[in-house]
Design a protein around this motif. Sequence first.
Motif, PDB file in Angstrom:
ATOM      1  N   CYS A  98       0.819  -1.224   0.000  1.00 45.50           N
ATOM      2  CA  CYS A  98       0.000   0.000   0.000  1.00 45.50           C
ATOM      3  C   CYS A  98       0.849   1.267   0.000  1.00 45.50           C
ATOM      4  O   CYS A  98       0.420   2.314  -0.475  1.00 45.50           O
ATOM      5  CB  CYS A  98      -0.956  -0.010   1.200  1.00 45.50           C
ATOM      6  SG  CYS A  98      -0.164   0.346   2.787  1.00 45.50           S
ATOM      7  N   GLY A  99       2.065   1.183   0.555  1.00 43.28           N
ATOM      8  CA  GLY A  99       2.940   2.354   0.601  1.00 43.28           C
ATOM      9  C   GLY A  99       2.636   3.305   1.743  1.00 43.28           C
ATOM     10  O   GLY A  99       3.335   4.307   1.912  1.00 43.28           O
ATOM     11  N   GLU A 100       1.611   3.012   2.534  1.00 44.84           N
ATOM     12  CA  GLU A 100       1.198   3.969   3.558  1.00 44.84           C
ATOM     13  C   GLU A 100       1.212   3.430   4.978  1.00 44.84           C
ATOM     14  O   GLU A 100       1.278   4.206   5.928  1.00 44.84           O
ATOM     15  CB  GLU A 100      -0.227   4.453   3.248  1.00 44.84           C
ATOM     16  CG  GLU A 100      -0.254   5.413   2.077  1.00 44.84           C
ATOM     17  CD  GLU A 100      -1.630   5.515   1.441  1.00 44.84           C
ATOM     18  OE1 GLU A 100      -2.628   5.125   2.086  1.00 44.84           O
ATOM     19  OE2 GLU A 100      -1.688   5.980   0.296  1.00 44.84           O
ATOM     20  N   CYS A 101       1.110   2.116   5.154  1.00 41.21           N
ATOM     21  CA  CYS A 101       1.028   1.566   6.516  1.00 41.21           C
ATOM     22  C   CYS A 101       2.398   1.688   7.207  1.00 41.21           C
ATOM     23  O   CYS A 101       3.389   2.049   6.573  1.00 41.21           O
ATOM     24  CB  CYS A 101       0.551   0.120   6.483  1.00 41.21           C
ATOM     25  SG  CYS A 101       1.747  -1.030   5.778  1.00 41.21           S
ATOM     26  N   CYS A 104       5.129  -0.442   5.523  1.00 41.83           N
ATOM     27  CA  CYS A 104       5.580   0.145   4.259  1.00 41.83           C
ATOM     28  C   CYS A 104       6.486   1.343   4.507  1.00 41.83           C
ATOM     29  O   CYS A 104       7.533   1.480   3.883  1.00 41.83           O
ATOM     30  CB  CYS A 104       4.394   0.572   3.404  1.00 41.83           C
ATOM     31  SG  CYS A 104       3.636  -0.791   2.500  1.00 41.83           S
ATOM     32  N   CYS A 112       3.558  -5.564   4.465  1.00 46.88           N
ATOM     33  CA  CYS A 112       2.459  -4.588   4.368  1.00 46.88           C
ATOM     34  C   CYS A 112       1.163  -5.177   4.921  1.00 46.88           C
ATOM     35  O   CYS A 112       0.828  -6.326   4.670  1.00 46.88           O
ATOM     36  CB  CYS A 112       2.278  -4.206   2.897  1.00 46.88           C
ATOM     37  SG  CYS A 112       0.823  -3.188   2.585  1.00 46.88           S
ATOM     38  N   ARG A 113       0.428  -4.339   5.658  1.00 43.75           N
ATOM     39  CA  ARG A 113      -0.848  -4.781   6.246  1.00 43.75           C
ATOM     40  C   ARG A 113      -1.892  -5.049   5.172  1.00 43.75           C
ATOM     41  O   ARG A 113      -2.892  -5.685   5.414  1.00 43.75           O
ATOM     42  CB  ARG A 113      -1.412  -3.698   7.174  1.00 43.75           C
ATOM     43  CG  ARG A 113      -0.451  -3.144   8.176  1.00 43.75           C
ATOM     44  CD  ARG A 113      -0.440  -3.977   9.451  1.00 43.75           C
ATOM     45  NE  ARG A 113       0.295  -3.270  10.506  1.00 43.75           N
ATOM     46  CZ  ARG A 113       1.613  -3.198  10.602  1.00 43.75           C
ATOM     47  NH1 ARG A 113       2.374  -3.783   9.697  1.00 43.75           N
ATOM     48  NH2 ARG A 113       2.193  -2.552  11.594  1.00 43.75           N
TER      49      ARG A 113
HETATM   50 ZN   LIG Z   1       1.510  -1.130   3.464  1.00 46.22          ZN
END
Ligand SMILES: [Zn+2]
Length: 347
Positions: A98-101, A104, A112-113
């Motif tokens: 996702c690039g955001e958790c 990440c 990644c979640r």
């Molecule tokens: Zn993630």
Amino acid sequence: MTSLPAGFRAVYLVGRRRLEVREAPLPRPGAGEILLRIGAATTCGTDLKVWQRGGHPRMLTVPCPFGHEMAGVVAAVGDAVKTVGEGARVVVANSASCGECTACRAGHENLCRDLVYLNGAFGEYLLIPERFVLRSTYGIAPGLPLELATLAEPLACVLHGLEVCALDGREGVLVLGAGPVGLMFVAVLAARRRRVVLADLIPRRLEVGRALGAAETILLSGGEGDTERLRGGFAGTGPELVVEATGHPPAWEAAIGAVVPGGEVLLFGGCLPGTTASCDTHRLHYSELTIRGAYHHRPATFRQAVRSLEEGLDLGPIVDHQRPLDEVGDALAAMERREILKAVIRP
Ligand SMILES: [Zn+2]
Ligand SMILES: [Zn+2]
């Protein structure tokens, strides 16, 4: 847009050991998506496991398009796609983070979640979702053949494994298991000038290992005396790093048993859920062993894998078979019988 066919064929996993080639209308990429014309895909140990079990708790539920190592050419792009154009030769990774958790943001995208998986490499075309276009599509140099570019996925996993363990100062490495992944560890470690000893039960696989740079090989019996055999490759002392690449608990135990005091064990082969392995607590503590797990790949190691292949890291001997789409099941059965290592599936 170049002219595209109305329909396409793809291999579906429909149950335990059951595959079907299905035909469907060719999808048009929506906003942010691309349509990939697959040029080559490769079978992998994970495919074999998923085919034997008829599914995978994380990667897919049947019926589902099958296969996850792929390279091809972008056949069409949807609106708003800016990162890649029609006609580009690319490899698409089989997961997108996702690039955001928190995982990440810490650079652990493999944990990644919300890791999403992509299947459907064994087909003529595959629609690539936006997140994969943005985060998991890698352009490849013109000189790199597609059937070697597909190896970026397993190689990225291997490079991730070697990043999580301490390689500095560790010269002697034992690789346990000469399947495709074990053999990739041999090739990468030999290129990094480590002395690699490779152990397996199958003589032909050990031969491939020697061709890829193993300094020595050990033929195991699968029974009595194997522990001594493993230490024998290191003048009686033992390896400073052991890479376990079989995914069987007894091999995990053998790996932990073989390493020298102060050494490290990389447990790379994933075992069946619910299985356990035991270790000598005294040795773990008083010999200060480091035991590491490693799973999957990250964008950084995927890029590195593509670069290594472009620079000529030769993994060709690992791909020892070729089959058309209708014969993916035969290729997996041949892998199961250990007759072949890895097959290229050409649509
Ligand atoms: Zn993630
Ligand atoms: Zn794979």
